[in-house]
Scaffold this motif. Sequence first.
Motif, PDB file in Angstrom:
ATOM      1  N   TYR A  31      28.390  26.459  84.671  1.00 13.38           N
ATOM      2  CA  TYR A  31      28.226  27.236  83.446  1.00 13.38           C
ATOM      3  C   TYR A  31      28.168  28.723  83.752  1.00 13.38           C
ATOM      4  O   TYR A  31      27.507  29.150  84.706  1.00 13.38           O
ATOM      5  CB  TYR A  31      26.943  26.818  82.710  1.00 13.38           C
ATOM      6  N   PHE A  33      27.595  32.488  81.656  1.00 12.94           N
ATOM      7  CA  PHE A  33      27.132  33.126  80.416  1.00 12.94           C
ATOM      8  C   PHE A  33      27.352  34.625  80.525  1.00 12.94           C
ATOM      9  O   PHE A  33      27.182  35.212  81.586  1.00 12.94           O
ATOM     10  CB  PHE A  33      25.630  32.888  80.215  1.00 12.94           C
ATOM     11  N   TYR A  35      25.944  38.176  78.694  1.00  9.83           N
ATOM     12  CA  TYR A  35      24.962  38.780  77.817  1.00  9.83           C
ATOM     13  C   TYR A  35      25.179  40.285  77.798  1.00  9.83           C
ATOM     14  O   TYR A  35      25.600  40.882  78.782  1.00  9.83           O
ATOM     15  CB  TYR A  35      23.530  38.508  78.315  1.00  9.83           C
ATOM     16  N   GLN A  37      23.062  43.763  77.210  1.00  5.13           N
ATOM     17  CA  GLN A  37      21.722  44.340  77.091  1.00  5.13           C
ATOM     18  C   GLN A  37      21.854  45.793  76.702  1.00  5.13           C
ATOM     19  O   GLN A  37      22.414  46.603  77.436  1.00  5.13           O
ATOM     20  CB  GLN A  37      20.929  44.204  78.390  1.00  5.13           C
ATOM     21  N   ASN A  41      16.539  47.016  75.484  1.00  7.77           N
ATOM     22  CA  ASN A  41      16.287  45.903  76.397  1.00  7.77           C
ATOM     23  C   ASN A  41      16.612  44.537  75.852  1.00  7.77           C
ATOM     24  O   ASN A  41      16.491  43.556  76.570  1.00  7.77           O
ATOM     25  CB  ASN A  41      14.827  45.882  76.878  1.00  7.77           C
ATOM     26  N   GLU A  42      17.010  44.444  74.598  1.00 10.47           N
ATOM     27  CA  GLU A  42      17.258  43.119  74.054  1.00 10.47           C
ATOM     28  C   GLU A  42      18.550  42.537  74.610  1.00 10.47           C
ATOM     29  O   GLU A  42      19.551  43.235  74.728  1.00 10.47           O
ATOM     30  CB  GLU A  42      17.323  43.199  72.524  1.00 10.47           C
ATOM     31  N   PHE A  43      18.498  41.263  74.926  1.00 12.91           N
ATOM     32  CA  PHE A  43      19.678  40.555  75.420  1.00 12.91           C
ATOM     33  C   PHE A  43      20.389  39.895  74.248  1.00 12.91           C
ATOM     34  O   PHE A  43      19.803  39.093  73.539  1.00 12.91           O
ATOM     35  CB  PHE A  43      19.274  39.456  76.405  1.00 12.91           C
ATOM     36  N   PHE A  45      23.334  37.339  73.395  1.00 10.72           N
ATOM     37  CA  PHE A  45      24.256  36.345  73.939  1.00 10.72           C
ATOM     38  C   PHE A  45      25.654  36.603  73.398  1.00 10.72           C
ATOM     39  O   PHE A  45      25.837  36.827  72.202  1.00 10.72           O
ATOM     40  CB  PHE A  45      23.786  34.947  73.531  1.00 10.72           C
ATOM     41  N   PHE A  91      25.612  41.621  81.454  1.00  8.87           N
ATOM     42  CA  PHE A  91      25.188  40.717  82.516  1.00  8.87           C
ATOM     43  C   PHE A  91      25.953  39.403  82.418  1.00  8.87           C
ATOM     44  O   PHE A  91      26.140  38.857  81.334  1.00  8.87           O
ATOM     45  CB  PHE A  91      23.692  40.412  82.410  1.00  8.87           C
ATOM     46  N   GLY A  98      23.683  24.220  83.001  1.00  9.08           N
ATOM     47  CA  GLY A  98      23.587  24.742  81.641  1.00  9.08           C
ATOM     48  C   GLY A  98      22.189  24.722  81.064  1.00  9.08           C
ATOM     49  O   GLY A  98      21.873  25.490  80.170  1.00  9.08           O
ATOM     50  N   GLU A 101      17.822  26.869  85.496  1.00  7.16           N
ATOM     51  CA  GLU A 101      17.678  28.310  85.664  1.00  7.16           C
ATOM     52  C   GLU A 101      19.031  28.994  85.750  1.00  7.16           C
ATOM     53  O   GLU A 101      19.986  28.460  86.317  1.00  7.16           O
ATOM     54  CB  GLU A 101      16.854  28.636  86.902  1.00  7.16           C
ATOM     55  N   ALA A 102      19.072  30.175  85.159  1.00  4.31           N
ATOM     56  CA  ALA A 102      20.274  30.983  85.192  1.00  4.31           C
ATOM     57  C   ALA A 102      20.107  32.072  86.247  1.00  4.31           C
ATOM     58  O   ALA A 102      19.062  32.705  86.320  1.00  4.31           O
ATOM     59  CB  ALA A 102      20.534  31.608  83.824  1.00  4.31           C
ATOM     60  N   PHE A 104      21.373  35.616  87.459  1.00  2.00           N
ATOM     61  CA  PHE A 104      22.045  36.768  86.884  1.00  2.00           C
ATOM     62  C   PHE A 104      22.675  37.633  87.955  1.00  2.00           C
ATOM     63  O   PHE A 104      22.130  37.792  89.055  1.00  2.00           O
ATOM     64  CB  PHE A 104      21.053  37.623  86.084  1.00  2.00           C
ATOM     65  N   GLY A 105      23.811  38.214  87.604  1.00  3.02           N
ATOM     66  CA  GLY A 105      24.405  39.238  88.446  1.00  3.02           C
ATOM     67  C   GLY A 105      23.685  40.558  88.247  1.00  3.02           C
ATOM     68  O   GLY A 105      22.766  40.665  87.429  1.00  3.02           O
ATOM     69  N   GLN A 106      24.138  41.568  88.985  1.00  3.98           N
ATOM     70  CA  GLN A 106      23.499  42.890  88.929  1.00  3.98           C
ATOM     71  C   GLN A 106      23.867  43.653  87.661  1.00  3.98           C
ATOM     72  O   GLN A 106      23.248  44.661  87.348  1.00  3.98           O
ATOM     73  CB  GLN A 106      23.911  43.730  90.142  1.00  3.98           C
TER      74      GLN A 106
ATOM     75  N   GLN B  33      12.295  29.286  79.573  1.00  3.34           N
ATOM     76  CA  GLN B  33      12.361  29.901  80.883  1.00  3.34           C
ATOM     77  C   GLN B  33      11.764  31.299  80.798  1.00  3.34           C
ATOM     78  O   GLN B  33      11.793  31.931  79.750  1.00  3.34           O
ATOM     79  CB  GLN B  33      13.821  29.967  81.350  1.00  3.34           C
ATOM     80  N   TYR B  35      11.697  35.109  82.788  1.00  2.00           N
ATOM     81  CA  TYR B  35      12.391  35.989  83.715  1.00  2.00           C
ATOM     82  C   TYR B  35      11.643  37.304  83.823  1.00  2.00           C
ATOM     83  O   TYR B  35      10.976  37.734  82.881  1.00  2.00           O
ATOM     84  CB  TYR B  35      13.821  36.278  83.217  1.00  2.00           C
ATOM     85  N   PHE B  45      14.793  34.844  87.631  1.00  2.59           N
ATOM     86  CA  PHE B  45      14.137  33.638  87.139  1.00  2.59           C
ATOM     87  C   PHE B  45      12.756  33.484  87.768  1.00  2.59           C
ATOM     88  O   PHE B  45      12.568  33.646  88.981  1.00  2.59           O
ATOM     89  CB  PHE B  45      15.013  32.430  87.487  1.00  2.59           C
TER      90      PHE B  45
END
Lengths: 113, 112
Positions: A31, A33, A35, A37, A41-43, A45, A91, A98, A101-102, A104-106, B33, B35, B45
Amino acid sequence: GEEVAQTPKHLVRGEGQKAKLYCAPIKGHSYVFWYQQVLKNEFKFLISFQNENVFDETGMPKERFSAKCLPNSPCSLEIQATKLEDSAVYFCASSQSGNTEAFFGQGTRLTVV
Amino acid sequence: GQQVMQIPQYQHVQEGEDFTTYCNSSTTLSNIQWYKQRPGGHPVFLIQLVKSGEVKKQKRLTFQFGEAKKNSSLHITATQTTDVGTYFCAGLLSGGYNKLIFGAGTRLAVHP
């Protein structure tokens, strides 16, 4: 690899130009995803993939945003005709199944001027 | 639409004080979850809670998932300056949506 790799780290585009962001998920993760931001700061989707198939695209502004995850290639997120409000950090995250835990990249910081 | 509310937005504590952030979902969650994101960094995470009423501990951090699987909390005992960052809860919707809905985050500042 053991981490999600996003390129580029920074991207500056003039309003109306195209922007393309890349994400290599962790090997073995099904999976992916995306996002967005923004400064507060709100993510938000955008879209998710299960392998190369779009799983959920309910967050995508479809008229200008598109995304792909093709076999043996990094996933990509493309914004046609960028607008000032597209300025944000994008991100990418991957997860094994899915619902676990996800990772995340930088992130890619997109600045539209 | 589905929402995950998180409060407070910002918490400023003295080192050694406790800290708690709360999340509440408008719908039942499959799991929740947590983070942590340091300034300029990416979300990392911390933990996943799956069962109704579940409580998990990681050193000074205690995570709870409500009985109705709609709310959750993170409590940090005796904060340290290394705890600085924004803590996000992210709820996974029931029904196989496989989409994490993030709360707005709680930014924690710890003063020595």
